[in-house]
Motif scaffolding. Structure first.
Motif, PDB file in Angstrom:
ATOM      1  N   MET A  11       0.827  -1.286  -0.072  1.00 46.15           N
ATOM      2  CA  MET A  11      -0.124  -0.061  -0.156  1.00 46.15           C
ATOM      3  C   MET A  11       0.912   1.219   0.214  1.00 46.15           C
ATOM      4  SD  MET A  11      -2.961   0.958   2.694  1.00 46.15           S
ATOM      5  CE  MET A  11      -1.786   0.872   4.188  1.00 46.15           C
ATOM      6  N   SER A  12       0.532   2.283  -1.030  1.00 40.85           N
ATOM      7  CA  SER A  12       1.241   3.396  -0.837  1.00 40.85           C
ATOM      8  C   SER A  12       1.050   4.334   0.081  1.00 40.85           C
ATOM      9  CB  SER A  12       1.108   4.123  -2.315  1.00 40.85           C
ATOM     10  OG  SER A  12      -0.267   4.416  -2.328  1.00 40.85           O
ATOM     11  N   GLU A  13       1.659   5.507   0.458  1.00 35.84           N
ATOM     12  CA  GLU A  13       1.739   6.441   1.527  1.00 35.84           C
ATOM     13  C   GLU A  13       0.259   6.992   1.464  1.00 35.84           C
ATOM     14  OE1 GLU A  13       4.661   9.102   1.669  1.00 35.84           O
ATOM     15  OE2 GLU A  13       6.403   7.863   2.011  1.00 35.84           O
ATOM     16  N   THR A  14      -0.347   7.326   0.147  1.00 35.69           N
ATOM     17  CA  THR A  14      -1.616   7.684   0.315  1.00 35.69           C
ATOM     18  C   THR A  14      -2.610   6.667  -0.260  1.00 35.69           C
ATOM     19  OG1 THR A  14      -1.317   8.545  -1.881  1.00 35.69           O
ATOM     20  CG2 THR A  14      -0.938  10.045  -0.247  1.00 35.69           C
ATOM     21  N   ILE A  15      -3.604   6.587   0.110  1.00 40.19           N
ATOM     22  CA  ILE A  15      -4.780   5.663  -0.249  1.00 40.19           C
ATOM     23  C   ILE A  15      -5.780   6.234  -1.450  1.00 40.19           C
ATOM     24  CG2 ILE A  15      -6.724   4.150   0.561  1.00 40.19           C
ATOM     25  CD1 ILE A  15      -5.462   4.213   3.169  1.00 40.19           C
ATOM     26  N   GLY A  16      -5.831   5.664  -2.300  1.00 37.60           N
ATOM     27  CA  GLY A  16      -6.526   6.020  -3.684  1.00 37.60           C
ATOM     28  C   GLY A  16      -7.891   5.486  -3.685  1.00 37.60           C
ATOM     29  N   ILE A  17      -9.039   6.481  -3.709  1.00 38.81           N
ATOM     30  CA  ILE A  17     -10.554   6.086  -3.566  1.00 38.81           C
ATOM     31  C   ILE A  17     -11.329   6.378  -4.619  1.00 38.81           C
ATOM     32  CG2 ILE A  17     -12.474   6.265  -1.935  1.00 38.81           C
ATOM     33  CD1 ILE A  17     -10.134   7.457   0.047  1.00 38.81           C
ATOM     34  N   LEU A  18     -12.020   5.570  -4.962  1.00 40.50           N
ATOM     35  CA  LEU A  18     -13.061   5.606  -6.042  1.00 40.50           C
ATOM     36  C   LEU A  18     -14.330   5.781  -5.264  1.00 40.50           C
ATOM     37  CD1 LEU A  18     -14.163   5.823  -8.960  1.00 40.50           C
ATOM     38  CD2 LEU A  18     -14.164   3.345  -9.015  1.00 40.50           C
ATOM     39  N   ILE A  19     -15.080   6.750  -5.510  1.00 42.68           N
ATOM     40  CA  ILE A  19     -16.449   6.819  -5.099  1.00 42.68           C
ATOM     41  C   ILE A  19     -17.545   6.607  -6.268  1.00 42.68           C
ATOM     42  CG2 ILE A  19     -18.140   8.608  -3.963  1.00 42.68           C
ATOM     43  CD1 ILE A  19     -15.790  10.204  -3.114  1.00 42.68           C
ATOM     44  N   ALA A  20     -18.519   5.743  -5.683  1.00 44.25           N
ATOM     45  CA  ALA A  20     -19.725   5.248  -6.756  1.00 44.25           C
ATOM     46  C   ALA A  20     -21.027   5.588  -6.215  1.00 44.25           C
ATOM     47  CB  ALA A  20     -19.246   3.868  -7.179  1.00 44.25           C
ATOM     48  N   ASP A  21     -21.756   6.490  -6.581  1.00 41.46           N
ATOM     49  CA  ASP A  21     -23.082   6.701  -5.694  1.00 41.46           C
ATOM     50  C   ASP A  21     -23.781   7.560  -6.878  1.00 41.46           C
ATOM     51  OD1 ASP A  21     -25.152   8.016  -4.282  1.00 41.46           O
ATOM     52  OD2 ASP A  21     -24.104   6.975  -2.897  1.00 41.46           O
ATOM     53  N   ASP A  22     -25.024   7.190  -7.094  1.00 43.31           N
ATOM     54  CA  ASP A  22     -25.848   7.816  -8.335  1.00 43.31           C
ATOM     55  C   ASP A  22     -26.286   9.163  -7.974  1.00 43.31           C
ATOM     56  OD1 ASP A  22     -27.600   6.844  -6.313  1.00 43.31           O
ATOM     57  OD2 ASP A  22     -29.257   6.792  -7.934  1.00 43.31           O
ATOM     58  N   GLN A  23     -26.172   9.830  -6.717  1.00 49.34           N
ATOM     59  CA  GLN A  23     -26.560  10.978  -5.930  1.00 49.34           C
ATOM     60  C   GLN A  23     -25.192  11.751  -5.903  1.00 49.34           C
ATOM     61  OE1 GLN A  23     -29.303  11.187  -2.516  1.00 49.34           O
ATOM     62  NE2 GLN A  23     -29.446   8.886  -2.750  1.00 49.34           N
ATOM     63  N   ALA A  24     -25.248  12.950  -6.944  1.00 52.50           N
ATOM     64  CA  ALA A  24     -24.112  13.948  -6.705  1.00 52.50           C
ATOM     65  C   ALA A  24     -23.767  14.435  -5.657  1.00 52.50           C
ATOM     66  CB  ALA A  24     -24.431  14.941  -7.875  1.00 52.50           C
ATOM     67  N   MET A  25     -24.770  14.881  -4.786  1.00 55.64           N
ATOM     68  CA  MET A  25     -24.548  15.772  -3.372  1.00 55.64           C
ATOM     69  C   MET A  25     -23.948  14.519  -2.363  1.00 55.64           C
ATOM     70  SD  MET A  25     -27.972  17.672  -2.689  1.00 55.64           S
ATOM     71  CE  MET A  25     -27.173  18.390  -1.130  1.00 55.64           C
ATOM     72  N   VAL A  57     -15.431  15.258   2.668  1.00 54.31           N
ATOM     73  CA  VAL A  57     -14.655  14.740   4.126  1.00 54.31           C
ATOM     74  C   VAL A  57     -13.599  13.962   3.986  1.00 54.31           C
ATOM     75  CG1 VAL A  57     -15.498  13.050   5.841  1.00 54.31           C
ATOM     76  CG2 VAL A  57     -17.297  14.492   5.067  1.00 54.31           C
ATOM     77  N   ILE A  58     -13.477  13.075   2.844  1.00 57.34           N
ATOM     78  CA  ILE A  58     -12.243  12.411   2.491  1.00 57.34           C
ATOM     79  C   ILE A  58     -11.078  13.172   2.431  1.00 57.34           C
ATOM     80  CG2 ILE A  58     -11.248  10.684   1.118  1.00 57.34           C
ATOM     81  CD1 ILE A  58     -13.811   9.289   0.684  1.00 57.34           C
ATOM     82  N   GLY A  59     -11.346  14.627   1.880  1.00 58.26           N
ATOM     83  CA  GLY A  59     -10.257  15.622   1.562  1.00 58.26           C
ATOM     84  C   GLY A  59      -9.640  16.079   2.892  1.00 58.26           C
ATOM     85  N   THR A  60     -10.410  15.761   4.030  1.00 57.10           N
ATOM     86  CA  THR A  60      -9.657  16.435   4.977  1.00 57.10           C
ATOM     87  C   THR A  60      -8.544  15.608   5.722  1.00 57.10           C
ATOM     88  OG1 THR A  60     -11.321  15.272   6.631  1.00 57.10           O
ATOM     89  CG2 THR A  60     -12.195  17.342   5.872  1.00 57.10           C
ATOM     90  N   GLN A  61      -8.368  14.461   5.121  1.00 57.67           N
ATOM     91  CA  GLN A  61      -7.342  13.318   5.500  1.00 57.67           C
ATOM     92  C   GLN A  61      -6.244  13.378   4.751  1.00 57.67           C
ATOM     93  OE1 GLN A  61      -8.121  11.648   8.760  1.00 57.67           O
ATOM     94  NE2 GLN A  61      -9.360  13.529   8.510  1.00 57.67           N
ATOM     95  N   PRO A  62      -4.991  13.855   5.013  1.00 57.84           N
ATOM     96  CA  PRO A  62      -3.774  13.795   4.291  1.00 57.84           C
ATOM     97  C   PRO A  62      -3.303  12.530   3.746  1.00 57.84           C
ATOM     98  CG  PRO A  62      -3.252  13.874   6.878  1.00 57.84           C
ATOM     99  CD  PRO A  62      -4.576  14.077   6.609  1.00 57.84           C
ATOM    100  N   ASP A  63      -3.677  11.453   4.346  1.00 59.95           N
ATOM    101  CA  ASP A  63      -3.350   9.947   3.491  1.00 59.95           C
ATOM    102  C   ASP A  63      -4.427   9.526   2.680  1.00 59.95           C
ATOM    103  OD1 ASP A  63      -5.256   9.686   5.907  1.00 59.95           O
ATOM    104  OD2 ASP A  63      -4.352   7.696   6.113  1.00 59.95           O
ATOM    105  N   LEU A  64      -5.623  10.331   2.520  1.00 54.57           N
ATOM    106  CA  LEU A  64      -6.575   9.710   1.719  1.00 54.57           C
ATOM    107  C   LEU A  64      -6.815  10.547   0.611  1.00 54.57           C
ATOM    108  CD1 LEU A  64      -9.305   8.668   4.444  1.00 54.57           C
ATOM    109  CD2 LEU A  64      -7.499   7.304   3.595  1.00 54.57           C
ATOM    110  N   VAL A  65      -7.072  10.333  -0.657  1.00 60.81           N
ATOM    111  CA  VAL A  65      -7.261  10.789  -1.847  1.00 60.81           C
ATOM    112  C   VAL A  65      -8.186  10.269  -2.771  1.00 60.81           C
ATOM    113  CG1 VAL A  65      -5.507  10.011  -3.091  1.00 60.81           C
ATOM    114  CG2 VAL A  65      -6.013  12.108  -3.835  1.00 60.81           C
ATOM    115  N   VAL A  66      -9.333  11.128  -3.344  1.00 67.41           N
ATOM    116  CA  VAL A  66     -10.504  10.498  -4.033  1.00 67.41           C
ATOM    117  C   VAL A  66      -9.587  10.750  -5.515  1.00 67.41           C
ATOM    118  CG1 VAL A  66     -12.534  11.043  -5.181  1.00 67.41           C
ATOM    119  CG2 VAL A  66     -12.220  11.096  -2.373  1.00 67.41           C
ATOM    120  N   THR A  67      -9.528   9.592  -6.048  1.00 62.93           N
ATOM    121  CA  THR A  67      -9.104   9.547  -7.690  1.00 62.93           C
ATOM    122  C   THR A  67      -9.923   9.728  -8.668  1.00 62.93           C
ATOM    123  OG1 THR A  67      -9.044   7.006  -7.365  1.00 62.93           O
ATOM    124  CG2 THR A  67      -6.862   8.278  -6.810  1.00 62.93           C
ATOM    125  N   GLY A  68     -11.216   9.358  -8.345  1.00 58.31           N
ATOM    126  CA  GLY A  68     -12.494   9.108  -9.661  1.00 58.31           C
ATOM    127  C   GLY A  68     -13.634   9.208  -8.649  1.00 58.31           C
TER     128      GLY A  68
END
Length: 223
Positions: free
Chosen positions: A1-15, A23-34
């Motif tokens: 596992m790399s220093e940062t954790i890449g996350i893909l979010i899948a939900d049909d609701q844009a909000m 929320v995820i963006g508040t954590q330095p080791d978590l990054v939304v990649t798509g």
């Protein structure tokens, strides 16, 4: 596992997607990649972006979360999958656990629970929201007695750890209950999973109730 954790979010609701990203963006080791708005797009993006963790809503158009999870997990070296659910949409919980998802979270879970689930899943382990664990227990409470099956010869300590996993305790809580270190808890879990032929913690919860190690109402005995 790399220093940062890449996350893909899948939900049909844009909000919901926007809220999760924020929320995820508040954590330095978590990054939304798509982001994906339906299950089919989630499968395609998971193949292309190779995230560490995929957050999947169950109810989505084109391809629901359960079907998407199966396709994603069938890929070579797949990411960990966490299902997002509500009290009204988790009837596929058992099938999803059998498919190999690493976690189940209620959409009303606090951010800390989300962060813990993502980090746990990225580390190759599983985490169930405590409320979802209760629903697993309730489901097995409706099973007939004859579903119980004998298990392999666990040591007394491994049995204690299995009981506490079934109660929904985290490794830290198990360590505090048994007055042992978290590293020792992890070792016990790895050994009992190997003996039982189980993939992860979520399957251990299922096994504990199917085998009769614990039963709804008493949650088994420790010590």
């Amino acid at each position: 596992m790399s220093e940062t954790i890449g996350i893909l979010i899948a939900d049909d609701q844009a909000m919901i997607r926007a809220g999760l990203r924020l929320v995820i963006g508040t954590q330095p080791d978590l990054v939304v990649t798509g982001e994906a708005a339906d299950g089919q797009a989630a499968v395609e993006l998971a193949r292309r972006l190779r995230p560490d963790v995929v957050l999947l809503d169950i109810a989505m158009p084109r391809l629901d979360g359960l079907a998407a999870a199966r396709l994603i997990l069938a890929e070579p070296d797949p990411p960990s999958v966490i299902m997002l659910t509500t009290y009204d949409t988790d009837e596929n919980l058992d099938r999803a656990l059998r498919a190999g998802v690493r976690g189940f979270l209620l959409k009303v879970s606090p951010p800390e629970q989300l962060f813990a689930a993502i980090r746990t899943a990225a580390g190759g382990e599983a985490l169930l929201d405590p409320a979802v664990t209760r629903r697993v227990i309730e489901g097995y409470g409706r099973l007939p007695e004859e579903t119980s099956v004998p298990g392999p010869d666990l040591t007394p300590r491994e049995h204690d750890v299995l009981v506490l996993i079934a109660r929904g305790l985290s490794n830290a809580e198990i360590a505090a209950t048994l007055v042992i270190s978290e590293a020792t808890v992890s070792s016990h879990i790895n050994r009992l999973l190997a003996k039982l032929g189980l993939r992860d913690r979520a399957q251990a919860v299922r096994y504990a109730y199917e085998s009769g190690v614990v039963r709804p109402g008493d949650a088994g005995s420790v010590g």
